[in-house]
Design a protein around this motif. Structure first.
Motif, PDB file in Angstrom:
ATOM      1  N   ARG A   1      -9.122  10.082   5.151  1.00  0.00           N
ATOM      2  CA  ARG A   1      -7.866  10.467   5.461  1.00  0.00           C
ATOM      3  C   ARG A   1      -7.039   9.752   6.727  1.00  0.00           C
ATOM      4  NH1 ARG A   1      -4.119  10.557   1.724  1.00  0.00           N
ATOM      5  NH2 ARG A   1      -2.659  11.973   2.711  1.00  0.00           N
ATOM      6  N   TRP A   2      -8.179   9.874   7.688  1.00  0.00           N
ATOM      7  CA  TRP A   2      -7.775   9.697   9.013  1.00  0.00           C
ATOM      8  C   TRP A   2      -7.764   8.127   9.145  1.00  0.00           C
ATOM      9  CZ3 TRP A   2     -11.005   6.729  12.693  1.00  0.00           C
ATOM     10  CH2 TRP A   2     -10.326   6.460  13.883  1.00  0.00           C
ATOM     11  N   LEU A   3      -8.540   7.284   8.368  1.00  0.00           N
ATOM     12  CA  LEU A   3      -8.652   5.849   8.421  1.00  0.00           C
ATOM     13  C   LEU A   3      -7.181   5.526   7.782  1.00  0.00           C
ATOM     14  CD1 LEU A   3     -12.279   5.108   7.500  1.00  0.00           C
ATOM     15  CD2 LEU A   3     -11.209   4.557   9.515  1.00  0.00           C
ATOM     16  N   ASP A   4      -6.818   6.386   6.891  1.00  0.00           N
ATOM     17  CA  ASP A   4      -5.477   5.727   6.059  1.00  0.00           C
ATOM     18  C   ASP A   4      -4.013   6.508   6.752  1.00  0.00           C
ATOM     19  OD1 ASP A   4      -4.376   4.658   3.810  1.00  0.00           O
ATOM     20  OD2 ASP A   4      -4.479   6.537   2.475  1.00  0.00           O
ATOM     21  N   ARG A   5      -4.220   7.024   8.094  1.00  0.00           N
ATOM     22  CA  ARG A   5      -3.063   7.408   8.563  1.00  0.00           C
ATOM     23  C   ARG A   5      -2.094   6.498   8.584  1.00  0.00           C
ATOM     24  NH1 ARG A   5      -4.078  10.609  14.061  1.00  0.00           N
ATOM     25  NH2 ARG A   5      -1.765  10.492  13.729  1.00  0.00           N
ATOM     26  N   VAL A   6      -2.191   5.312   8.783  1.00  0.00           N
ATOM     27  CA  VAL A   6      -0.800   4.383   9.426  1.00  0.00           C
ATOM     28  C   VAL A   6       0.130   4.590   8.084  1.00  0.00           C
ATOM     29  CG1 VAL A   6      -0.365   2.132   9.580  1.00  0.00           C
ATOM     30  CG2 VAL A   6      -2.325   3.031  10.767  1.00  0.00           C
ATOM     31  N   GLU A   7      -0.688   4.263   7.083  1.00  0.00           N
ATOM     32  CA  GLU A   7       0.079   4.155   5.420  1.00  0.00           C
ATOM     33  C   GLU A   7      -0.628   4.931   4.377  1.00  0.00           C
ATOM     34  OE1 GLU A   7       2.031   0.817   2.609  1.00  0.00           O
ATOM     35  OE2 GLU A   7       0.567   0.249   4.204  1.00  0.00           O
ATOM     36  N   PRO A   8      -0.596   6.156   4.722  1.00  0.00           N
ATOM     37  CA  PRO A   8      -1.337   6.901   3.719  1.00  0.00           C
ATOM     38  C   PRO A   8      -0.908   7.313   2.257  1.00  0.00           C
ATOM     39  CG  PRO A   8       0.169   8.516   5.032  1.00  0.00           C
ATOM     40  CD  PRO A   8       0.065   7.005   5.603  1.00  0.00           C
ATOM     41  N   GLY A   9      -1.845   6.962   1.612  1.00  0.00           N
ATOM     42  CA  GLY A   9      -1.604   6.627  -0.045  1.00  0.00           C
ATOM     43  C   GLY A   9      -1.448   8.164  -0.612  1.00  0.00           C
TER      44      GLY A   9
ATOM     45  N   ALA B   1     -20.068   1.786 -12.192  1.00  0.00           N
ATOM     46  CA  ALA B   1     -19.214   2.788 -12.671  1.00  0.00           C
ATOM     47  C   ALA B   1     -18.282   3.373 -11.694  1.00  0.00           C
ATOM     48  CB  ALA B   1     -20.390   4.182 -12.979  1.00  0.00           C
ATOM     49  N   LYS B   2     -18.665   3.322 -10.371  1.00  0.00           N
ATOM     50  CA  LYS B   2     -17.944   3.761  -9.221  1.00  0.00           C
ATOM     51  C   LYS B   2     -16.789   2.765  -9.168  1.00  0.00           C
ATOM     52  CE  LYS B   2     -21.367   4.376  -6.491  1.00  0.00           C
ATOM     53  NZ  LYS B   2     -22.101   4.689  -5.217  1.00  0.00           N
ATOM     54  N   ALA B   3     -16.986   1.420  -9.315  1.00  0.00           N
ATOM     55  CA  ALA B   3     -16.110   0.379  -9.064  1.00  0.00           C
ATOM     56  C   ALA B   3     -14.919   0.439 -10.305  1.00  0.00           C
ATOM     57  CB  ALA B   3     -16.634  -1.133  -9.424  1.00  0.00           C
ATOM     58  N   ALA B   4     -15.219   1.006 -11.265  1.00  0.00           N
ATOM     59  CA  ALA B   4     -13.966   1.216 -12.309  1.00  0.00           C
ATOM     60  C   ALA B   4     -12.973   2.081 -11.903  1.00  0.00           C
ATOM     61  CB  ALA B   4     -14.775   1.851 -13.510  1.00  0.00           C
ATOM     62  N   ALA B   5     -13.160   2.962 -10.978  1.00  0.00           N
ATOM     63  CA  ALA B   5     -12.052   3.703 -10.303  1.00  0.00           C
ATOM     64  C   ALA B   5     -11.227   2.888  -9.506  1.00  0.00           C
ATOM     65  CB  ALA B   5     -12.500   4.835  -9.808  1.00  0.00           C
ATOM     66  N   VAL B   6     -11.773   2.079  -8.698  1.00  0.00           N
ATOM     67  CA  VAL B   6     -11.169   1.270  -7.645  1.00  0.00           C
ATOM     68  C   VAL B   6     -10.247  -0.075  -8.645  1.00  0.00           C
ATOM     69  CG1 VAL B   6     -11.406  -0.303  -5.753  1.00  0.00           C
ATOM     70  CG2 VAL B   6     -13.103   1.342  -6.088  1.00  0.00           C
ATOM     71  N   LEU B   7     -10.912  -0.243  -9.560  1.00  0.00           N
ATOM     72  CA  LEU B   7     -10.106  -1.137 -10.614  1.00  0.00           C
ATOM     73  C   LEU B   7      -9.001  -0.725 -11.248  1.00  0.00           C
ATOM     74  CD1 LEU B   7      -9.987  -4.227 -12.073  1.00  0.00           C
ATOM     75  CD2 LEU B   7     -11.636  -3.015 -13.702  1.00  0.00           C
ATOM     76  N   LEU B   8      -9.164   0.460 -11.513  1.00  0.00           N
ATOM     77  CA  LEU B   8      -8.114   1.269 -12.297  1.00  0.00           C
ATOM     78  C   LEU B   8      -6.816   1.355 -11.272  1.00  0.00           C
ATOM     79  CD1 LEU B   8     -10.018   3.787 -14.479  1.00  0.00           C
ATOM     80  CD2 LEU B   8      -8.615   1.711 -15.316  1.00  0.00           C
ATOM     81  N   VAL B   9      -7.206   1.982 -10.118  1.00  0.00           N
ATOM     82  CA  VAL B   9      -6.263   1.819  -8.848  1.00  0.00           C
ATOM     83  C   VAL B   9      -5.471   0.614  -8.694  1.00  0.00           C
ATOM     84  CG1 VAL B   9      -5.411   2.912  -6.836  1.00  0.00           C
ATOM     85  CG2 VAL B   9      -7.181   4.251  -8.110  1.00  0.00           C
ATOM     86  N   PHE B  10      -6.424  -0.417  -8.603  1.00  0.00           N
ATOM     87  CA  PHE B  10      -5.823  -1.753  -8.330  1.00  0.00           C
ATOM     88  C   PHE B  10      -5.033  -2.169  -9.382  1.00  0.00           C
ATOM     89  CE2 PHE B  10      -6.066  -6.319  -8.212  1.00  0.00           C
ATOM     90  CZ  PHE B  10      -5.877  -6.698  -6.965  1.00  0.00           C
ATOM     91  N   LEU B  11      -5.008  -1.834 -10.503  1.00  0.00           N
ATOM     92  CA  LEU B  11      -4.535  -2.476 -11.549  1.00  0.00           C
ATOM     93  C   LEU B  11      -3.109  -1.628 -11.986  1.00  0.00           C
ATOM     94  CD1 LEU B  11      -7.079  -3.357 -14.256  1.00  0.00           C
ATOM     95  CD2 LEU B  11      -5.610  -4.857 -12.657  1.00  0.00           C
ATOM     96  N   PHE B  12      -3.136  -0.183 -11.794  1.00  0.00           N
ATOM     97  CA  PHE B  12      -2.224   0.596 -12.296  1.00  0.00           C
ATOM     98  C   PHE B  12      -1.274   1.298 -11.115  1.00  0.00           C
ATOM     99  CE2 PHE B  12      -5.221   0.343 -15.854  1.00  0.00           C
ATOM    100  CZ  PHE B  12      -4.171  -0.206 -16.990  1.00  0.00           C
ATOM    101  N   ARG B  13      -1.898   1.074  -9.971  1.00  0.00           N
ATOM    102  CA  ARG B  13      -1.202   1.781  -8.767  1.00  0.00           C
ATOM    103  C   ARG B  13      -1.149   0.759  -7.728  1.00  0.00           C
ATOM    104  NH1 ARG B  13       1.304   4.838 -11.075  1.00  0.00           N
ATOM    105  NH2 ARG B  13       0.771   7.096 -11.510  1.00  0.00           N
ATOM    106  N   ARG B  14      -0.702  -0.484  -8.197  1.00  0.00           N
ATOM    107  CA  ARG B  14      -0.706  -1.795  -7.473  1.00  0.00           C
ATOM    108  C   ARG B  14       0.098  -1.515  -6.098  1.00  0.00           C
ATOM    109  NH1 ARG B  14      -1.689  -4.931  -4.460  1.00  0.00           N
ATOM    110  NH2 ARG B  14      -2.092  -7.057  -4.607  1.00  0.00           N
TER     111      ARG B  14
END
Length: 337
Positions: A88-96, A153-166
């Motif tokens: 979350r600290w890394l994501d402070r500039v534009e937090p998701g 299996a872990k990459a599947a979550a990254v792919l789903l966010v990439f596709l549906f929360r672009r």
């Protein structure tokens, strides 16, 4: 009296009062159709994660016993708040949004962990049966099968966010955070299993104190390498982050970088799992020569990327201050941590 700068006008879309093309009834029906589709999608995903969580809970408890499960749970949860806070600290500039992170953690802890346990066990048993050599099957399973299955299996979550929360996935930092939180959830479940099993071993052998298997497992997995799984999967996240920065006219690049990141994650995971085969001090050699330097390099990369984002903010916002939308001090405040 100074007048406010003119605001840009935007075209009125279908959801801003105008109906969809066709009659009002058809527009309302189509709007309701999309609304129901979204809820169906969310409901199906939540149900999938809930069922996965219940199944993985039962499997881990069966493997460790109730007491071992509780001990493993209590110890495995310790690094989780620190890792989540770091991302979350890394994501402070534009937090998701938090919902993305909750999904990623749940996917890693439930769905990805369940896929890994079932697939790894099946593959290892199949290899042992085919080769009639259980010891080599365990080694092959840890160094070849597990990295491929777990990182996919872990990459599947990254792919789903990439596709549906672009809209929430715009660059390298987003990829690192999403991948890191997913891997944190996966490591949490895996640590419960390993620590609970170690506790059961100590119960059988009478091990206690510093010499216990539980203490050794806790030191290696929680103290020395809590960042191991996040570090592997972050390589996949960086690949997706570069793809997010690529122009739409470069489809090959948008596919090649995620695949390349996934392959790097698998390779590093395989090297980490196979470090025990490199001799008595193989684990420490891999840890010192690869894990720590790569961790430092990736940390620098993410912080450097974040500083570039802040520099862009400082460069672009003064025009809004000149137009009167911001005060002169605001661009500098918004462009710093």
């Amino acid at each position: 009296m100074a007048t406010s700068p003119p605001h840009p006008s935007y075209p009125v879309g279908p959801t801003d009062g105008a109906p969809f093309a066709g009659s009002g009834t058809a527009g309302s029906s189509r709007h309701a159709h999309w609304w129901h589709r979204a809820w169906v999608r969310y409901g199906a995903l939540s149900t999938l994660l809930a069922i996965s969580g219940l199944v993985i809970l039962a499997l881990v408890r069966e493997e460790t016993g109730t007491e071992g499960f509780l001990v493993g749970l209590g110890l495995a949860v310790l690094p989780v708040p620190l890792l989540i806070a770091a991302f979350r600290w890394l994501d402070r500039v534009e937090p998701g949004p938090w919902r993305n992170l909750l999904f990623c953690f749940a996917w890693g802890a439930c769905a990805a962990a369940l896929i890994a346990i079932v697939a790894n066990s099946f593959a290892t048993r199949w290899i042992a049966t085919a080769t009639a050599d259980p010891s080599s099957a365990d080694t092959l399973g840890a160094t070849v099968i597990a990295p491929v299955v777990e990182e996919s299996a872990k990459a599947a979550a990254v792919l789903l966010v990439f596709l549906f929360r672009r809209r929430d996935f715009t660059g390298i930092v987003d990829g690192v955070v999403i991948a890191g939180v997913t891997a944190t959830g996966f490591a949490f479940t895996e640590n419960i299993l390993y620590l609970g099993t170690a506790f059961g071993t100590d119960q059988l052998t009478g091990g206690s104190g510093i010499a216990s298997v539980t203490a050794a497992t806790f030191f290696v997995r929680v103290i020395m390498s809590p960042f191991a799984h996040p570090l592997f999967t972050v390589l996949t996240g960086i690949g997706f982050g570069i793809a997010a920065l690529s122009a739409d006219r470069r489809p090959l690049r948008r596919v090649a970088f995620p695949i390349g990141g996934l392959l790097l994650a698998m390779g590093m995971h395989a090297m980490w799992n196979g470090s025990s085969a490199f001799g008595e001090y193989g684990f420490f050699a891999v840890y010192a020569a690869f894990m720590v330097p790569i961790f430092g390099l990736l940390t620098w990369l993410v912080i450097w990327t974040r500083q570039r984002e802040l520099k862009t903010v400082r460069a672009e916002l003064p025009a809004y201050a000149v137009a009167g939308w911001l005060t002169p001090a605001e661009p500098y405040a918004l462009g710093s941590m």
